[in-house]
Scaffold this active site. Sequence first.
Site, PDB file in Angstrom:
ATOM      1  CE  LYS A 175      41.452  39.882  30.835  1.00 17.82           C
ATOM      2  NZ  LYS A 175      42.887  40.481  29.822  1.00 17.82           N
TER       3      LYS A 175
ATOM      4  CE  LYS B 183      35.986  47.832  32.293  1.00 21.11           C
ATOM      5  NZ  LYS B 183      37.184  47.648  32.621  1.00 21.11           N
TER       6      LYS B 183
ATOM      7  CE  LYS C 162      38.321  42.661  23.703  1.00 24.99           C
ATOM      8  NZ  LYS C 162      38.782  44.162  24.619  1.00 24.99           N
TER       9      LYS C 162
END
Length: 334
Positions: free
Chosen positions: A114, A198, A201
């Site tokens: 991230k 994966k 969103k």
Amino acid sequence: MSSKKLVFSGVQPTGNLHLGNYLGAIKNFVSLQNDMNCVYCVVDLHAITTFQNPDELKNNILETTASFLATGLDPNKSIIFNQSSVSAHSELAWIFNCVSKVGWLNRMTQFKDKAGSDKEKASVGLYIYPNLMAADILLYKATHVPVGADQKQHLELTRDIAQKFNKDFNCKDFFPLPEPLILKNISRVMSLRDGTKKMSKSEESDYSRINLKDSSDEIVKKIKKAKSDSEPIPDNIKSLEKKPEALNLLTIYSEVSKTNLEKALIEMAGKEYSYIKGKLADLLVAEISPIGKEIVKLMNDKTHLTKILKKGSEKASIKAEENLKNIREKVGLI
Ligand code: TRP
């Protein structure tokens, strides 16, 4: 140690819940609430570890709550609330910041993913995020945590923190060591455009995911356009594993048709992708569209949703405050 089972899980209110969140997490929450005491939390403090527009955040907290309810979570059976409304989460997180080790956090792969290449610019919150997650779980002395595969490492850290706390403060078995509950092998729903990534969103193309709020037409269109290949569907798992997009479609199909991958493969072997796509689209429309409609309906009455969160927070606070009192005592805080 109390042998009572308690389930805790959290979902970040970052908007646009999709099929991956549903099959990988929320659907399992619903099946657990009939057999065990469950606490389900909209983890708004985790969401702000990356910047959130305040108006959007407010809306997303309510929409995640609406999604919980629309999929069948029942506030009379489970405790449903938002994390920031029970301040004990933050307080215990601070205590755990002082128990957890920099070396442990440095191993967390999600932070590395991230934070990206410029870690200096990531928020401190993003770095210590797993300590807050440990606090969420241990504040209720939860014993079981339904999570996707990507959260397993954080759960192992939670166990390390629990163990170290029990040892440092000389209170064997004070915190239980929570177990992951990975109910089915469907912990990973992949992108419809790239079977190695994966479903997320944040992927740019909306065609990569089925959102819970998608209309029936959108669901059909997205499944039709999902990446596949020109060969027929293979007849064995080994060949299927070399085709990530096909594997993903079959995995989703096996889940929504309530069978397993082996049986789905027997049914689909040698067929064209248009065949599985047609069947899959029908099943998804039947399962997802009513949820989407219910979310939209629930979002028309935000006062009702706020009330549900408030009631849930009151219930959660009672357990949290009682445990926090004992934790403070163990640490020596007056
Ligand atoms: N970190 C989890 C996620 O991003 C969300 C989460 C926060 C959570 N606290 C939790 C999950 C406690 C399980 C238990 O998916």
